[in-house]
Scaffold this active site. Structure first.
Site, short mmCIF file in Angstrom:
data_model
loop_
_atom_site.label_atom_id
_atom_site.label_comp_id
_atom_site.label_asym_id
_atom_site.label_seq_id
_atom_site.Cartn_x
_atom_site.Cartn_y
_atom_site.Cartn_z
CB SER A 183 -5.90 3.55 -14.92
OG SER A 183 -5.39 4.70 -15.56
CE LYS A 226 -1.05 0.80 4.91
NZ LYS A 226 -2.16 1.07 5.83
CE1 TYR A 257 -5.56 0.70 -16.70
CE2 TYR A 257 -7.88 0.40 -16.18
CZ TYR A 257 -6.88 0.91 -17.01
OH TYR A 257 -7.22 1.63 -18.11
#
Length: 121
Positions: free
Chosen positions: A25, A9, A58
């Protein structure tokens, strides 16, 4: 058996741009991607600290060193420039290996500068 675990993360990144007219995205600075072990096209969850929005998208690679975090396409409606977000990726791990697995946790500060990299949650 496998279980889904935190893979990596980027914590408290600041949204630097939002581009509604893009295919979709999140654009992430290449160095941040490397430190968080993220790959182009990898699915990530985004958590907006400012407004509570949570969504998936993504990754696309941004220019190294610019510290850009840009939400593209429909995701651009989920945050505003200046919002703090958490970018989260997950992986499947054999349950017997789960206790040994170490995620990459990248803590960022002002201007998305890397403050610290942890290998634990």
């Amino acid at each position: 058996m496998q279980i889904e675990m935190l893979y990596s993360k980027i914590h408290r990144a600041t949204v630097t741009d939002a581009n509604l007219n893009y295919v979709g995205s999140i654009t992430i600075d290449e160095e941040l991607m490397e430190k968080a072990k993220l790959k182009v096209g990898q699915k990530v969850d985004i958590v907006n600290i400012n407004n509570g929005e949570r969504f998936s998208t993504y990754v696309i690679k941004g220019e190294r060193g610019k510290r850009d975090i840009c939400l593209n396409g429909a995701a651009a409606r989920k945050a505003e420039i200046g919002d703090k977000i958490i970018i989260i990726a997950y992986t499947l791990v054999d349950i017997d290996e789960a206790d040994k697995f170490k995620p990459a946790v990248v803590l960022v500060g002002e201007n998305n500068k890397i403050d610290e990299i942890l290998d634990y949650v």
